[in-house]
Scaffold this motif. Structure first.
Motif, mmCIF file in Angstrom:
data_model
loop_
_atom_site.group_PDB
_atom_site.id
_atom_site.type_symbol
_atom_site.label_atom_id
_atom_site.label_comp_id
_atom_site.label_asym_id
_atom_site.label_seq_id
_atom_site.Cartn_x
_atom_site.Cartn_y
_atom_site.Cartn_z
ATOM 1 N N ARG A 97 0.886 -1.311 0.114
ATOM 2 C CA ARG A 97 -0.072 0.118 0.067
ATOM 3 C C ARG A 97 0.716 1.230 -0.051
ATOM 4 N N SER A 98 2.018 1.296 0.533
ATOM 5 C CA SER A 98 3.177 2.530 0.662
ATOM 6 C C SER A 98 3.336 3.002 -0.693
ATOM 7 N N MET A 99 3.124 2.015 -1.674
ATOM 8 C CA MET A 99 3.766 2.456 -3.241
ATOM 9 C C MET A 99 2.746 3.031 -3.812
ATOM 10 N N VAL A 100 1.273 3.124 -3.368
ATOM 11 C CA VAL A 100 0.240 3.723 -4.130
ATOM 12 C C VAL A 100 0.578 5.286 -4.364
ATOM 13 N N GLY A 101 0.391 5.656 -5.545
ATOM 14 C CA GLY A 101 0.512 6.868 -5.757
ATOM 15 C C GLY A 101 1.828 7.272 -6.520
ATOM 16 N N GLN A 102 2.783 6.454 -6.119
ATOM 17 C CA GLN A 102 4.079 6.365 -6.720
ATOM 18 C C GLN A 102 4.142 6.045 -8.387
ATOM 19 N N ARG A 103 5.253 6.134 -8.892
ATOM 20 C CA ARG A 103 5.715 6.002 -10.447
ATOM 21 C C ARG A 103 6.627 4.785 -10.617
ATOM 22 N N LEU A 104 6.294 4.079 -11.506
ATOM 23 C CA LEU A 104 7.335 3.039 -11.629
ATOM 24 C C LEU A 104 7.656 2.959 -13.152
ATOM 25 N N HIS A 105 8.769 3.608 -13.680
ATOM 26 C CA HIS A 105 9.139 3.573 -14.878
ATOM 27 C C HIS A 105 8.260 4.592 -15.584
ATOM 28 N N GLY A 106 7.533 5.603 -14.987
ATOM 29 C CA GLY A 106 6.520 6.608 -15.403
ATOM 30 C C GLY A 106 5.218 5.966 -15.550
ATOM 31 N N VAL A 107 4.843 4.692 -14.817
ATOM 32 C CA VAL A 107 3.632 4.304 -14.790
ATOM 33 C C VAL A 107 3.298 4.312 -13.594
ATOM 34 N N ARG A 108 1.929 4.969 -13.272
ATOM 35 C CA ARG A 108 1.389 5.171 -11.860
ATOM 36 C C ARG A 108 0.996 4.054 -11.232
ATOM 37 N N VAL A 109 1.347 3.968 -9.957
ATOM 38 C CA VAL A 109 0.763 2.947 -8.965
ATOM 39 C C VAL A 109 -0.617 3.218 -8.466
ATOM 40 N N LEU A 110 -1.895 2.722 -9.105
ATOM 41 C CA LEU A 110 -3.172 3.029 -8.688
ATOM 42 C C LEU A 110 -3.983 2.632 -7.598
ATOM 43 N N GLY A 111 -3.305 1.700 -7.099
ATOM 44 C CA GLY A 111 -4.131 1.057 -5.986
ATOM 45 C C GLY A 111 -3.340 -0.436 -5.456
ATOM 46 N N THR A 112 -3.995 -0.869 -4.571
ATOM 47 C CA THR A 112 -3.583 -2.317 -4.106
ATOM 48 C C THR A 112 -4.384 -3.461 -5.053
ATOM 49 N N LEU A 113 -3.948 -4.640 -4.707
ATOM 50 C CA LEU A 113 -4.268 -5.635 -5.476
ATOM 51 C C LEU A 113 -5.864 -6.033 -5.020
ATOM 52 N N ASP A 114 -6.172 -5.632 -3.737
ATOM 53 C CA ASP A 114 -7.494 -5.829 -3.379
ATOM 54 C C ASP A 114 -8.554 -4.760 -3.839
ATOM 55 N N GLU A 115 -7.754 -3.692 -4.540
ATOM 56 C CA GLU A 115 -8.518 -2.404 -4.977
ATOM 57 C C GLU A 115 -8.520 -2.532 -6.608
ATOM 58 N N ALA A 116 -8.190 -3.656 -7.179
ATOM 59 C CA ALA A 116 -8.220 -4.003 -8.559
ATOM 60 C C ALA A 116 -9.436 -3.851 -9.369
ATOM 61 N N ALA A 117 -10.760 -4.098 -8.505
ATOM 62 C CA ALA A 117 -12.105 -3.881 -9.109
ATOM 63 C C ALA A 117 -12.287 -2.382 -9.468
ATOM 64 N N SER A 118 -11.938 -1.792 -8.200
ATOM 65 C CA SER A 118 -12.252 -0.543 -8.363
ATOM 66 C C SER A 118 -11.121 0.340 -9.355
ATOM 67 N N VAL A 119 -10.248 -0.191 -9.560
ATOM 68 C CA VAL A 119 -9.271 0.688 -10.532
ATOM 69 C C VAL A 119 -9.679 0.394 -11.720
ATOM 70 N N LEU A 120 -10.044 -0.889 -12.091
ATOM 71 C CA LEU A 120 -10.746 -1.343 -13.441
ATOM 72 C C LEU A 120 -11.900 -0.260 -13.734
ATOM 73 N N ASP A 121 -12.697 -0.209 -12.699
ATOM 74 C CA ASP A 121 -13.954 0.614 -12.942
ATOM 75 C C ASP A 121 -13.567 2.111 -13.295
ATOM 76 N N ARG A 122 -12.544 2.766 -12.711
ATOM 77 C CA ARG A 122 -12.228 3.943 -12.998
ATOM 78 C C ARG A 122 -11.553 4.168 -14.222
ATOM 79 N N LEU A 123 -11.081 3.132 -14.808
ATOM 80 C CA LEU A 123 -10.384 3.172 -16.031
ATOM 81 C C LEU A 123 -11.167 2.619 -17.494
ATOM 82 N N ALA A 124 -12.458 2.137 -16.873
ATOM 83 C CA ALA A 124 -13.085 1.640 -17.803
ATOM 84 C C ALA A 124 -14.116 2.928 -18.833
#
Length: 614
Positions: free
Chosen positions: A158-185
């Motif tokens: 969870r501490s990595m959420v909001g950071q960038r990894l090679h320019g790609v944002r960390v959008l959430g945790t594995l448990d939040e994958a459903a909500s992340v997909l809903d935001r990107l839909a």
């Protein structure tokens, strides 16, 4: 040469900054160039790749350059007879390593700036943010015409959420994958797959991720571990073909209501014909998950039947099942089997489906696709089965092939039986489901292209304008089961389905076969027409350029079930259809091809029988 030039530039800059006399400056430049070349050779720096070098290579170049600067400064101080400004020599110790590293850095930036990005790269959500994910993102950044585009990362930390990894944002945790997909839909970055690169994602976390992917019709892909090795496969690269057929679709699979399927099939006696085929075996897999009371697998191919029977035995050891080698053209044996098993749900997938082969063997097509269907349907009615699902094809619409015409005759017979059963005390419902090609099915174009790619090409396409509808096998079978469940569960959706109606799977937009061939070549990391040629072979007997899902006289009815369309029936009197099938089968058994095809042409007026010998 590059090291000597960098050393000379750094020495000139240091001499100018320190105000050295021209002679001292020249001595410093020569000493810096000579020391840099010599020490770099001793350290092995010239053997390090500039394009692929990492931290260790950069550190080696910096250390060698710093040592060369010290050696050049010491040589200048000892050999020059006059005074030497010490800060000029100190500046060289800093400037020479910086110049060496800057040269490598600029080269790397130039390489990355020249990487060609594939505009059709598939958007994916990356699950995991450890070393494996970091290496994957780095490889994508360096690769040319890569097939994936990472639009976000979900991580276990969870501490990595909001950071960038090679320019790609960390959008959430594995448990939040459903909500992340809903935001990107609905956005340009809406993922079509989830790429798993988390070694720590296992157990419940992995199960939940699978559920999230399946609920949204997304493929779950695995990022290979870079340290893994596998046996060499001659004549083909590991990435010659996509590992997941869905990679060839431009849309995600539709989500399937597995609970609805289970509610209808659980505890039922189920029989599947053609159980060893591409569609039949997937039907068996998905029906087995619904926990039927008994599952009977019927096929006339020994090995195909053995393979699916063994697979289900391993996956569902407690499921009562039996595998029966049987030809659906044997009316007496089919009737005896149904009387013994008394199936409640019947899925009829057995058929001859390869257009050119059926065109070359039309009598076999009539006996299997039309007469065999009548045998199965009559046996199901005789034992009071609850429902029969007929697997049909888009080639039955305005057919130009014997295969399509025989499948249309089979449709007509099942439609007639469904209408006749309306007034029966225990009516057997007939659910006819029509769809196009399934990706990766036996004898279809994708396995053909895979084999041709493995040989290095060329890929053969019959016509540049050839178009086909495509689905994955899992999606098509899931929708077939939903069609059956829709009819049996009752309610508003079932009421909208008239007796004799035909379900048609919504297969999206048709795909040009030439575009499919080019995409498969690109997915293999190759260039169409450069690395792999594409040749046109001409239309084969019975083939059409375009397939249709509905006949002009089949009126569409709104159903409200995602992925399913339904058409009002256009039917012929059941007695006429039954008599025509019997007569065509009799002519086929007698070897009278022309007479058998003439009957087929009368019953299916859209079909024009080819010239045949008496």
């Amino acid at each position: 040469m590059a090291a000597a030039a960098a050393a000379s530039l750094a020495a000139l800059a240091g001499a100018a900054w320190g105000g050295l006399a021209p002679g001292a400056a020249a001595l410093l430049v020569l000493a810096a160039a000579a020391a840099t070349v010599l020490i770099h050779l001793v350290f092995g720096v010239p053997r390090d790749s500039w394009r692929h070098g990492g931290t260790a290579e950069m550190a080696r170049a910096a250390a060698a350059s710093a040592l060369a600067a010290l050696a050049a400064s010491l040589a200048t101080a000892l050999l020059w007879p006059g005074p030497v400004a010490p800060w000029a020599l100190a500046f060289l110790v800093v400037l020479l390593p910086a110049t060496a590293l800057a040269a490598r850095g600029l080269y790397r930036l130039a390489i990355l700036g020249g990487v060609r990005r594939d505009p059709d790269a598939r958007p994916v959500l990356l699950a995991g943010a450890g070393d494996q994910a970091e290496l994957f993102l780095r490889a994508l950044a360096r690769g040319s015409a890569v097939r994936f585009r990472v639009v976000g990362v979900v991580t276990v930390d969870r501490s990595m959420v909001g950071q960038r990894l090679h320019g790609v944002r960390v959008l959430g945790t594995l448990d939040e994958a459903a909500s992340v997909l809903d935001r990107l839909a609905g956005t340009r970055d809406s993922p079509t797959a989830i790429a798993l690169a988390a070694r720590s994602a296992s157990g419940l976390a992995l199960a939940r991720l699978r559920e999230v992917a399946e609920a949204r019709g997304l493929a779950l892909l695995e990022v290979p571990r870079p340290a893994d090795l596998r046996p060499y496969a001659p004549l083909r690269r590991p990435d010659d073909t996509p590992s997941d057929p869905q990679e060839l679709l431009d849309r995600p699979e539709r989500p399937i209501d597995r609970a609805l399927i289970a509610a209808v099939a659980r505890g039922k006696r189920v029989l599947v014909t053609g159980a060893g085929g591409s569609i039949g075996s997937e039907l068996v897999r998905q029906i087995a998950e619904a926990q039927p009371a008994r599952l009977t697998l019927v096929d006339n191919g020994e090995y195909a039947l053995y393979a699916i029977d063994m697979e289900i035995g391993v996956a569902h050891p407690g499921l009562a099942r039996e595998a029966v080698i049987l030809d659906i053209r044997d009316r007496e044996r089919i009737a005896a089997l149904f009387a013994a098993v008394r199936p409640e749900l019947v899925f009829h997938a057995a058929a001859l489906k390869h257009v050119p082969l059926v065109e070359a063997n039309p009598l076999e097509g009539i006996l299997t696709n039309a007469y065999g269907t009548r045998n199965v349907a009559d046996a199901a009615v005789a034992v009071g089965a609850e429902a029969v699902v007929l697997i049909s094809t888009d080639k039955a619409v305005n057919p130009t092939s014997v295969m399509g015409a025989t499948k249309r005759l089979a449709e007509m017979y099942c439609q007639g039986l469904d209408l006749r059963a309306a007034g029966a005390a225990r009516p057997t419902r007939f659910v006819t489901v029509r769809f196009g090609n399934v990706l990766g099915s036996t004898g279809s174009v994708v396995p053909l292209f895979q084999a041709q790619l493995a040989r290095g090409g060329p890929l053969t396409v019959t016509h540049p304008d050839m178009m086909r509808y495509f689905m994955t096998t899992r999606e098509a079978v899931g929708l077939v089961l939903i069609a059956m469940a829709t009819v049996l569960q009752g309610g508003a959706a079932a009421a909208a389905v008239e007796r004799g109606a035909i379900f048609v799977l919504d297969m999206g937009k048709p795909v040009r076969i030439l575009d499919l061939a080019r995409k498969m070549i690109r997915l293999a990391g190759l260039r169409p027409e450069v690395d792999v040629k594409i040749v046109f072979t001409g239309l084969r007997p019975g083939e059409k350029l375009y397939e249709e899902l509905f006949h002009g006289r089949e009126e569409l009815v709104p159903l409200g079930v995602p992925g399913l369309l339904v058409a009002r029936p256009r039917v012929v009197d059941l007695a006429i259809v039954a008599r025509a099938i019997d007569e065509a089968a009799a002519e086929a058994r007698a070897g009278r091809e022309k007479a058998a095809l003439a009957i087929l042409s009368v019953m299916v007026p859209e079909f024009s029988a080819p010239a045949a010998a008496e």
